[in-house]
Design a protein around this motif. Structure first.
Motif, PDB file in Angstrom:
ATOM      1  N   UNK A 196       0.561  -1.576   0.122  1.00  0.00           N
ATOM      2  CA  UNK A 196       0.272  -0.073   0.315  1.00  0.00           C
ATOM      3  C   UNK A 196       1.290   1.519  -0.311  1.00  0.00           C
ATOM      4  N   UNK A 197       0.636   2.569  -0.868  1.00  0.00           N
ATOM      5  CA  UNK A 197       1.167   3.551  -0.829  1.00  0.00           C
ATOM      6  C   UNK A 197       0.195   4.537  -0.835  1.00  0.00           C
ATOM      7  N   UNK A 198       0.313   5.773  -0.175  1.00  0.00           N
ATOM      8  CA  UNK A 198      -0.221   7.580  -0.208  1.00  0.00           C
ATOM      9  C   UNK A 198       0.571   8.102  -0.983  1.00  0.00           C
ATOM     10  N   UNK A 199      -0.300   8.425  -2.688  1.00  0.00           N
ATOM     11  CA  UNK A 199       0.083   9.302  -3.148  1.00  0.00           C
ATOM     12  C   UNK A 199      -0.254  10.638  -3.097  1.00  0.00           C
ATOM     13  N   UNK A 200       0.694  11.746  -2.584  1.00  0.00           N
ATOM     14  CA  UNK A 200       0.378  12.908  -2.570  1.00  0.00           C
ATOM     15  C   UNK A 200       0.621  13.770  -3.642  1.00  0.00           C
ATOM     16  N   UNK A 201      -0.453  14.563  -4.163  1.00  0.00           N
ATOM     17  CA  UNK A 201       0.021  14.379  -5.751  1.00  0.00           C
ATOM     18  C   UNK A 201      -0.186  16.285  -5.390  1.00  0.00           C
ATOM     19  N   UNK A 202       0.563  16.895  -5.996  1.00  0.00           N
ATOM     20  CA  UNK A 202       0.637  17.938  -5.601  1.00  0.00           C
ATOM     21  C   UNK A 202       1.067  18.685  -7.681  1.00  0.00           C
ATOM     22  N   UNK A 203      -0.255  19.837  -7.603  1.00  0.00           N
ATOM     23  CA  UNK A 203      -0.532  19.826  -8.763  1.00  0.00           C
ATOM     24  C   UNK A 203       0.487  21.539  -9.284  1.00  0.00           C
ATOM     25  N   UNK A 204       1.299  21.035  -9.905  1.00  0.00           N
ATOM     26  CA  UNK A 204       2.264  22.470 -10.345  1.00  0.00           C
ATOM     27  C   UNK A 204       3.684  22.308  -9.667  1.00  0.00           C
TER      28      UNK A 204
END
Length: 296
Positions: A275-283
């Motif tokens: 399991x992972x947690x994807x931290x997606x921060x646009x730009x």
């Protein structure tokens, strides 16, 4: 009797010998049992001796031997037949008695060798089973990363790109097979192509596919940035608690996506998940944090 032990007088054959508490009478019984346990030769000799005496009796009855000669030399006639059998029998008994301790020792040596062989086989089996169980416990290191493949990294960095690919990195020394990232389910599903196999220490781009809200057709991460997918699903992510405020003020906005993701794969004929947690921060800089991993 003697037995092997872990301490005592060292001998040149690679093991130690120590006396055990066996009485003289018990030892004598064991030796005699070994000497006469299968005394078929003595039985056959006695039968042969009896048949020879019967032959002499028949010769006397049928007068093949004169009565006078028989009466005068009865002991000699019987002795000439019986004594060779008795002598052979005595010599054989003496040989059995003399060799019985040595044969008993040989039997014990063979029994010990058989036991050592069986124990060694069991030990090898246990080692193999232990290694198999250890392999099942030790999970291969397969990670998700937000990165470019090595071939295009320099070019993308040169032009200042921030949008990258989701990379599956096999950091173990074994092949992994049927690598599958579970779908991300927001208003529309983000589904990933199955990766048939990844070699040890190799990386593979995970291609994500989703329904484009703007064009109402399927698109993929190989043609479109992930930002378009997450931007069109921001309100659903907020409802699920997957769009949260940042703990800092870096980047364009004050919130980012925290998407739980799971990767499944097979190795050593065992299915594993991580399991992972994807931290997606646009730009800005996105990244993965690793969670729990286990076998299924």
């Amino acid at each position: 009797m003697l037995t092997r032990a872990s301490s005592g007088v060292h001998t040149g054959v690679g093991y130690n010998l120590l006396p055990v508490s066996t009485s003289l009478w018990k030892y004598t019984r064991v030796v005699l049992a070994r000497a006469f346990g299968e005394f078929t030769w003595g039985r056959d000799t006695a039968i042969g001796c009896g048949l020879s005496v019967a032959t002499i009796a028949l010769q006397v009855h049928w007068r093949l031997i004169s009565v006078t000669d028989w009466k005068q030399h009865t002991e000699q006639w019987i002795g000439s037949v019986v004594l060779p059998f008795v002598a052979a029998l005595v010599i054989h008994i003496a040989w059995r008695l003399v060799t019985a301790p040595w044969r008993l020792h040989q039997d014990q040596e063979q029994m010990h060798a058989d036991e050592v062989f069986l124990l060694s086989r069991k030990l090898e089996t246990c080692k193999t089973e232990l290694q198999n169980e250890t392999d099942k416990i030790e999970q291969p290191d397969v990670a998700l990363a937000w990165d470019w493949i090595d071939e295009g990294k320099a070019h993308n960095q040169l032009f200042g790109r921030t949008e990258k690919d989701i990379i599956v990195h096999n950091r173990s020394n074994e092949y992994v097979y049927r690598v599958q990232i579970d779908p991300v389910r927001l208003m529309s599903a983000l589904e990933f192509d199955l990766i048939p196999s990844i070699a040890p220490s190799e990386k593979h781009i995970a291609v994500g596919r989703w329904m484009s809200a703007a064009h109402r057709d399927m698109t993929s991460s190989s043609r479109t940035d992930y930002g378009y997918y997450f931007a069109s699903n921001e309100h659903v992510a907020r409802e699920k608690g997957w769009y949260v405020r940042k703990p800092h003020d870096r980047g364009i906005g004050d919130a980012w996506f925290k998407i739980p993701m799971t990767v499944r794969y097979r190795c050593r004929n065992i299915e594993w998940i991580t399991e992972f947690e994807f931290i997606y921060d646009m730009g800005s800089e996105s990244f993965f944090t690793r969670g729990m991993g286990k076998r299924l």
